[in-house]
Design a protein around this motif. Structure first.
Motif, PDB file in Angstrom:
ATOM      1  N   UNK A  54       0.850  -1.196   0.000  1.00 46.05           N
ATOM      2  CA  UNK A  54       0.000   0.000   0.000  1.00 46.05           C
ATOM      3  C   UNK A  54       0.878   1.236   0.000  1.00 46.05           C
ATOM      4  N   UNK A  55       0.675   2.105  -0.979  1.00 40.75           N
ATOM      5  CA  UNK A  55       1.420   3.358  -1.084  1.00 40.75           C
ATOM      6  C   UNK A  55       0.905   4.307   0.003  1.00 40.75           C
ATOM      7  N   UNK A  56       1.723   4.675   0.988  1.00 39.64           N
ATOM      8  CA  UNK A  56       1.214   5.435   2.138  1.00 39.64           C
ATOM      9  C   UNK A  56       0.503   6.746   1.769  1.00 39.64           C
ATOM     10  N   UNK A  57       1.067   7.600   0.891  1.00 38.65           N
ATOM     11  CA  UNK A  57       0.379   8.867   0.622  1.00 38.65           C
ATOM     12  C   UNK A  57      -0.983   8.686  -0.032  1.00 38.65           C
ATOM     13  N   UNK A  58      -1.135   7.624  -0.833  1.00 33.33           N
ATOM     14  CA  UNK A  58      -2.382   7.430  -1.554  1.00 33.33           C
ATOM     15  C   UNK A  58      -3.328   6.455  -0.861  1.00 33.33           C
ATOM     16  N   UNK A  59      -2.821   5.725   0.129  1.00 37.66           N
ATOM     17  CA  UNK A  59      -3.676   4.840   0.896  1.00 37.66           C
ATOM     18  C   UNK A  59      -4.232   3.679   0.095  1.00 37.66           C
ATOM     19  N   UNK A  60      -3.528   3.265  -0.930  1.00 37.52           N
ATOM     20  CA  UNK A  60      -3.986   2.143  -1.749  1.00 37.52           C
ATOM     21  C   UNK A  60      -2.784   1.483  -2.414  1.00 37.52           C
ATOM     22  N   UNK A  61      -2.992   0.280  -2.926  1.00 35.77           N
ATOM     23  CA  UNK A  61      -1.943  -0.377  -3.693  1.00 35.77           C
ATOM     24  C   UNK A  61      -1.815   0.305  -5.050  1.00 35.77           C
ATOM     25  N   UNK A 192       2.439  15.909  -2.830  1.00 36.93           N
ATOM     26  CA  UNK A 192       1.328  15.189  -2.206  1.00 36.93           C
ATOM     27  C   UNK A 192       1.564  13.678  -2.194  1.00 36.93           C
ATOM     28  N   UNK A 193       2.353  13.173  -3.133  1.00 33.13           N
ATOM     29  CA  UNK A 193       2.592  11.742  -3.260  1.00 33.13           C
ATOM     30  C   UNK A 193       3.898  11.315  -2.589  1.00 33.13           C
ATOM     31  N   UNK A 194       4.651  12.246  -2.007  1.00 30.73           N
ATOM     32  CA  UNK A 194       5.926  11.899  -1.390  1.00 30.73           C
ATOM     33  C   UNK A 194       5.719  11.180  -0.058  1.00 30.73           C
ATOM     34  N   UNK A 195       6.575  10.214   0.225  1.00 34.02           N
ATOM     35  CA  UNK A 195       6.541   9.501   1.500  1.00 34.02           C
ATOM     36  C   UNK A 195       7.015  10.418   2.634  1.00 34.02           C
ATOM     37  N   UNK A 196       6.504  10.164   3.838  1.00 34.72           N
ATOM     38  CA  UNK A 196       7.099  10.736   5.037  1.00 34.72           C
ATOM     39  C   UNK A 196       8.276   9.873   5.474  1.00 34.72           C
ATOM     40  N   UNK A 218      16.846  -4.056   3.741  1.00 41.81           N
ATOM     41  CA  UNK A 218      16.191  -2.777   3.534  1.00 41.81           C
ATOM     42  C   UNK A 218      16.650  -1.721   4.533  1.00 41.81           C
ATOM     43  N   UNK A 219      16.894  -0.524   4.061  1.00 38.17           N
ATOM     44  CA  UNK A 219      17.192   0.616   4.912  1.00 38.17           C
ATOM     45  C   UNK A 219      16.179   1.707   4.589  1.00 38.17           C
ATOM     46  N   UNK A 220      15.550   2.257   5.606  1.00 40.05           N
ATOM     47  CA  UNK A 220      14.564   3.318   5.423  1.00 40.05           C
ATOM     48  C   UNK A 220      15.282   4.667   5.399  1.00 40.05           C
ATOM     49  N   UNK A 221      15.276   5.321   4.245  1.00 46.87           N
ATOM     50  CA  UNK A 221      15.933   6.608   4.115  1.00 46.87           C
ATOM     51  C   UNK A 221      14.980   7.777   4.396  1.00 46.87           C
ATOM     52  N   UNK A 222      13.804   7.468   4.934  1.00 46.58           N
ATOM     53  CA  UNK A 222      12.864   8.521   5.273  1.00 46.58           C
ATOM     54  C   UNK A 222      12.167   9.064   4.038  1.00 46.58           C
ATOM     55  N   UNK A 223      11.989  10.382   3.947  1.00 51.92           N
ATOM     56  CA  UNK A 223      11.364  10.965   2.763  1.00 51.92           C
ATOM     57  C   UNK A 223      12.339  10.964   1.590  1.00 51.92           C
ATOM     58  N   UNK A 224      11.865  11.256   0.394  1.00 50.60           N
ATOM     59  CA  UNK A 224      12.793  11.365  -0.750  1.00 50.60           C
ATOM     60  C   UNK A 224      13.874  12.407  -0.478  1.00 50.60           C
TER      61      UNK A 224
END
Length: 287
Positions: A54-61, A192-196, A218-224
């Motif tokens: 699920x893409x977090x900003x869009x709330x859907x796959x 609007x579509x960028x990850x937090x 996997x390493x979480x780099x946070x936002x773009x």
């Protein structure tokens, strides 16, 4: 037969953002070749092959079963095995601090001229594939910038998807230093579509020798690393426009010679527009 060159990151491309324009080229009967920054085989992002993600900003796959399957099939094939090596094709721009800077620069431009006049006329268009990996080795890749400048000089279309559009913002004449999309209408991955959080990368670069990304995975780099929308708004200048079309199902903009697509959902539309540009002479669309 038309021939199209696809530039793909070695740090993780989004499957649909390659499949969309690639299938359009295949269906149109075009020949396709691939180029990566160092000639390594590109790796798809795992989440672009996972319909349950699920893409977090869009709330859907944002990954359909069909696109996940097609991405896995492409990755399992030998089609991406031997991409062109961009670093071996175009030279590195000389440093001003070099004691032989002037002579080096003269040779640099002679080599670029040979590539533009002898190599690039074999291609009808350039496609820059998106995905988080594009932030690492495509966006600020000066060799890719020269490739883009060469296609524009030949009046050949350049298509870019999602974060691949960043390479257009940063491509510029090194003397004038104005973006090549100044005064143009473009779209791209909006704020609007960028990850937090959750920006990640994959490829054959893990320290443990795997293809999973970095080290043990996997390493979480946070936002773009950068907000692409803001960069594009600045790059187009006062006479251009960033068009996000947030809330609309698709955002594809044609402002010749550029074809830009917002994100994953616009990848098929990008391919459709590319074919219309090449075969129907389309020069303006979406604005």
């Amino acid at each position: 037969m038309r021939k199209v060159l696809f530039a793909v990151s070695e740090w993780g491309y989004w499957g649909e953002e390659l499949i969309g324009p690639l299938e359009a080229c295949d269906q149109a009967g075009y020949e396709v070749e691939f180029v990566t920054p160092t000639g390594a085989r590109p790796t798809p992002l795992a989440v672009s092959m996972s319909p349950g993600f699920v893409d977090p900003p869009q709330g859907k796959s944002v990954t359909s079963d069909e696109m996940a399957r097609k991405t896995r099939e492409l990755d399992a094939s030998d089609r991406l095995d031997k991409p062109h090596d961009l670093a071996g094709w175009l030279p590195e721009r000389p440093y001003p601090s070099s004691p032989t800077y002037l002579r080096d620069t003269e040779e640099y431009y002679r080599t670029i001229e040979r590539v533009v006049t002898h190599d690039l006329p074999a291609y009808d268009a350039l496609v820059i594939v998106g995905g988080s990996g594009a932030m690492i080795d495509l966006a600020n890749n000066q060799r890719l910038h020269e490739l883009i400048l060469g296609f524009v000089r030949l009046d050949q279309p350049v298509a870019a998807v999602c974060y691949g559009v960043a390479a257009l913002a940063f491509a510029r004449d090194p003397l004038r230093k104005l973006s090549i999309i100044r005064g143009k209408r473009v779209t791209g991955h909006p704020i609007d579509y960028d990850y937090h959080a959750g920006t990640g990368f994959e490829g054959p670069h893990a320290v443990d020798g795997s293809n999973r990304g970095f080290g043990d995975g996997y390493v979480d780099f946070g936002p773009p690393f950068y907000p692409l929308e803001f960069i594009l708004r600045d790059a187009v200048g006062p006479d251009g426009e960033f068009i996000g079309n947030v809330g609309h199902a698709e955002s594809v903009i044609v402002d010749h010679p550029f074809i830009t697509a917002r994100s994953t959902e616009s990848s098929v539309g990008c391919g459709r527009a590319l074919v219309d540009v090449l075969d129907q002479g389309l020069r303006r669309y979406g604005w």
